[in-house]
Design an enzyme around this catalytic site. Structure first.
Site, short mmCIF file in Angstrom:
data_model
loop_
_atom_site.label_atom_id
_atom_site.label_comp_id
_atom_site.label_asym_id
_atom_site.label_seq_id
_atom_site.Cartn_x
_atom_site.Cartn_y
_atom_site.Cartn_z
N ASP A 1 0.84 -1.19 0.00
CA ASP A 1 0.00 0.00 0.00
C ASP A 1 0.88 1.25 0.00
O ASP A 1 2.07 1.20 0.32
CB ASP A 1 -0.92 -0.01 1.22
N GLU B 1 3.06 5.26 -3.62
CA GLU B 1 3.35 6.49 -4.38
C GLU B 1 4.56 7.24 -3.83
O GLU B 1 5.32 7.77 -4.65
CB GLU B 1 2.17 7.47 -4.38
N ASP C 1 -7.87 4.40 -3.97
CA ASP C 1 -9.03 4.50 -3.09
C ASP C 1 -10.14 5.33 -3.74
O ASP C 1 -10.46 6.44 -3.31
CB ASP C 1 -8.63 5.13 -1.76
#
Length: 797
Positions: A400, A403, A473
């Site tokens: 997760d 980025e 998300d």
């Protein structure tokens, strides 16, 4: 590190003077200068050309993070016509105007494919965290109506990537890749990792990057989309195979709060008889936020993690776990990374040590992002992951915030020092380095289990690291569902073939009581149908659990629709796994924009809600509500969805067997349990058994559907379904050929072998003709049953 002269090559001492302009021939191309700009053109092979530009009074270094191809010695000629210097290989011609410095690319037949615009290049002095460098800009000329694709993943619903401006900095739901692919059969990769603006107007198309000692881009010609993608993967890396089980159905939510809850979900699916292969444990199994990503089970609700993993395995399922790229201050990895200066200093998630929302600024979490550009930091990351989790038998990774999460952004945050310079200089390559570190380390310790990484961000070249990127998300809505289609297609057109989304959307902010909201229930069923035709089928989100039993029971319309979509996925596994082999062996793409297979049909160039899944199935998801409002649902009247069938071929309705001619718009009935699905004429489609998990039954009795109307070919691929023995040639293929004129199906001699291979099997052959009802629920009447023992068989149908 390598200078602008190519690695392992030297400049030939050939200097040619013309009209006061000079160039030098090199092993790979030429080197010249025009005014104040140094220019180098390098043939990486017959179809790929690298262009470098730099202020000629500077000495610069550049080593690519994305490109791994070693330049090949390529035969090329040089010819001068006036001020134009023309380099010619077998496939490409590149012209350099020695007066203006403008470069153009063409083939022997096509004329100019792409040319630079007179507006560039531009080098602007820039101080990057105290280091003198440049911002760099290059502009190009595209044809007025030229369709281009790629540039990563955006949530804009656009298929053709023209008339837009993108501020390319990796984010939660936007994954930027500075690469575009043209319908004219070429691609352009802008090899820069700093924040970059891509802009396309009717007059000009350009890239502008914050940091660059040089301009560095690659032009590649493939002839068509598949050819361009093959070039991009040749340049940046090929795609390893995933295990078969990863193509089954995955269940997740934010989050299972104990190991008993997680194992209980798997047990419930087995009791219901609904197929399942993967379960995912989300965050906080490590405990509080000060222990963020400790890579240990410190939460007492996970009292025996090895037993949890074993329990899942004993239920014939697999488990994947959430890991992050940041660490809490009380964790062991944090302390060791801090000692070597491998933690960055900017706000990231979670901001507070308190788990309450909103974050309490009086209790900052102290969580910091690590420096994956540092090889020693990547070693430390793996050491704790291996010892704390992988050793338990964990099957895969959910990486997760890759980025990474960057909260309360300040421009000075980019001044953070990394192993490769400022964070600004290498910002967008963060996911490439962190995902790559995990892949390389797991490969170094075992070849018995294929690497599988689910990750939230990507950069050029990431396809070589066993990763499947999800779209972030997203907030659940019908628009969001529709936008996932073009997002996944453009992402795939960058050469990275594995992509998925949170089925049902991550946030449910638009729905007050989603599980009882008819509007959300219909949206979830339609998203599930779309997910069945993505490279990964995974349900996940917050605000409400997503397990099938949350949507009712057998006999309830939405429950049945969800179950039908999952079961459809499983009977198509032989087709899907064979398509995945085509990705690895032949540079194919699984989720295919229509322009890939029908580039001459102008009607398909900008279609953003249909696509091919593999090369046989046309998928047309329902992206508008038909049966529900927020207060009621009514399935009594069957609605329809309009869709376009590409021209140049015939099409069969998967559910009814009805045949249609391509090049027309049709209306397809779409009850809540049906996604419009069409099969291309000439397809050979293997249909597998109904199972509870991917490897429950052997493929010893496959149904082989032949869709007449054109010649066809399909290769059934099989191996051990996990491990890397396939890299040693340990696998088998069986090729089916359909001769439409003679109505003969030939099953060729099996090639290859592997442990556990079926020596004999049955193929139940069905020739699909219009109206014979070939959907998953139809009872098939086999035309022939073939006993196959590996030798060539021909069947007249």
């Amino acid at each position: 590190m390598k200078r602008f002269k190519p690695l392992f090559f030297f400049l030939l001492s050939i200097s040619i003077i013309s009209n006061a302009q000079s160039y030098q021939k090199t092993e790979l191309g030429i080197r010249s200068s025009v005014d104040t700009i140094g220019i180098e053109i390098q043939f990486y092979d017959q179809s790929i050309v690298r262009v470098l530009k730099w202020p000629k009074d500077k000495t610069n270094t550049k080593e690519s993070l994305s490109v791994i191809k070693i330049p090949q010695k390529t035969d090329f000629s040089i010819k001068q016509k006036g001020d134009d210097l023309i380099l010619r290989s077998k496939s490409l011609m590149v012209s350099l105007n020695l007066n203006s410095g403008k470069i153009a690319f063409m083939t022997l037949k096509s004329g100019v494919l792409l040319s630079e615009n007179e507006a560039g290049p531009i080098f602007t002095d820039f101080i990057d965290a105290g280091v003198k460098t440049y911002s760099v800009y290059q502009a190009f000329n595209l044809d007025k109506d030229e369709a281009i694709y790629g540039l990563g993943q955006q949530q804009q619903g656009k298929m053709v990537q023209r008339d837009l401006r993108l501020n390319m900095v990796q984010g939660n739901t936007d994954d930027y890749i500075p690469f575009f692919l043209s319908v004219k059969g070429y691609g352009l990769f802008w090899d820069n990792y700093s924040p970059t603006v891509f802009e396309d107007t009717p007059e000009i198309t350009s890239f502008k990057s914050d940091v660059g000692d040089c301009i560095d881009y690659y032009f590649m010609y493939g002839g068509d989309a598949d050819g361009v993608i093959a070039c991009m993967r040749d340049l940046t890396g090929q795609v390893p195979m995933f295990p078969l089980w990863t193509y089954g159905y995955w269940q997740s939510k934010e989050r299972y709060k104990s190991q008993d809850e997680l194992v209980g979900v798997v047990k419930k699916y087995r009791e219901l008889g609904v197929p399942l292969d993967g379960i995912i444990q989300d965050w906080q199994y490590w405990g509080n936020n000060y222990l963020w990503n400790a890579m240990e089970f410190l939460n007492p609700e996970f009292y025996d993690p090895r037993k949890m993993v074993d329990d899942v395995h004993n239920l014939n399922a697999h488990i994947t776990i959430s890991i992050w790229n940041s660490f809490g201050p009380q964790t062991k990895p944090y302390k060791e990374l801090d000692e070597i200066g491998a933690l960055m200093d900017f706000k990231t998630w979670p901001e507070s040590g308190s788990e309450k929302w909103p974050p309490n600024p009086d209790y900052p979490s102290g969580v910091r992002v690590y420096d994956p550009y540092n090889p020693e930091a990547r070693d430390i990351y793996w050491k704790y992951l291996n010892n704390g989790i992988f050793s338990l038998g964990m099957d895969g990774w959910w990486m997760d915030s890759s980025e990474p999460d960057h909260m309360q952004f300040k421009p000075s945050d980019f001044d953070n020092k990394t192993f490769l310079g400022s964070f600004r200089k290498v910002r967008n390559a963060f996911p490439l380095l962190t995902v790559g570190g995990l892949y390389q380390h797991q490969r170094s310790v075992t070849s018995g289990k294929r690497v599988f990484i689910l990750t939230r961000s990507a950069f050029a070249g990431q396809q070589r690291y066993g990763a499947n990127t999800w779209s972030g998300d997203v907030v659940a809505s019908w628009d969001a569902l529709r936008n996932q289609i073009s997002a996944g297609l453009n992402f795939s057109l960058c050469g990275i073939p594995y992509w998925n989304s949170d089925i049902g959307g991550f946030f449910l902010w638009n729905f007050k009581n989603p599980l009882s909201d008819p509007g959300y229930r219909e949206l979830y069923a339609r998203w599930m149908q779309f997910g069945a035709f993505c490279p990964m089928m995974r349900s996940h989100g917050t605000d409400a659990p997503r397990e099938i039993y949350q949507f009712g029971k057998k006999g309830d319309k939405v429950y049945d629709a969800v179950e039908k979509a999952i079961k459809l996925r499983y009977v198509l596994l032989p087709y899907i796994y064979s398509a995945s082999r085509e990705v690895t062996a032949n540079q194919s793409t699984m989720m295919r924009a229509l322009m890939m297979d029908f580039p001459d049909d102008k009607q398909v160039l900008d279609i953003n809600d249909q696509y091919m899944f593999g090369k046989s199935l046309l998928v047309c998801p329902v992206t508008n509500p038909m049966y529900s409002t927020k207060t009621e649902e009514d399935f009594s009247v069957v609605k329809t969805r309009g869709l376009y069938l590409p021209k140049g071929t015939g099409w069969y309705d998967f559910w009814t067997g009805n045949k249609y001619t391509g090049g027309q718009t049709v209306n397809k009935e779409t009850p809540i349990d049906v996604i419009p699905l069409f099969v291309k004429a000439g397809s050979i489609l293997p249909v597998g058994p109904e199972v509870q998990f991917a490897t429950e039954k052997k493929w010893d009795n496959l149904e082989i559907r032949v869709y007449e109307g054109a010649n066809g070919e399909f290769t059934l691929y099989e191996d051990e379904f996990d491990n890397y023995n396939y890299e040693k040639g340990i696998f088998s293929t069986i090729t089916f050929l359909w001769d439409d004129a003679r109505k003969v199906l030939t099953i060729k001699e099996r090639e290859g072998t592997f442990p556990g291979m079926l020596p004999e099997r049955k193929f139940n052959i069905v020739k699909v003709t219009s109206g014979n009802g070939t959907g998953m629920d139809a009872v098939q009447k086999y035309n022939k049953t073939v006993n196959y023992a590996g030798t060539k068989v021909s069947v007249k149908l």
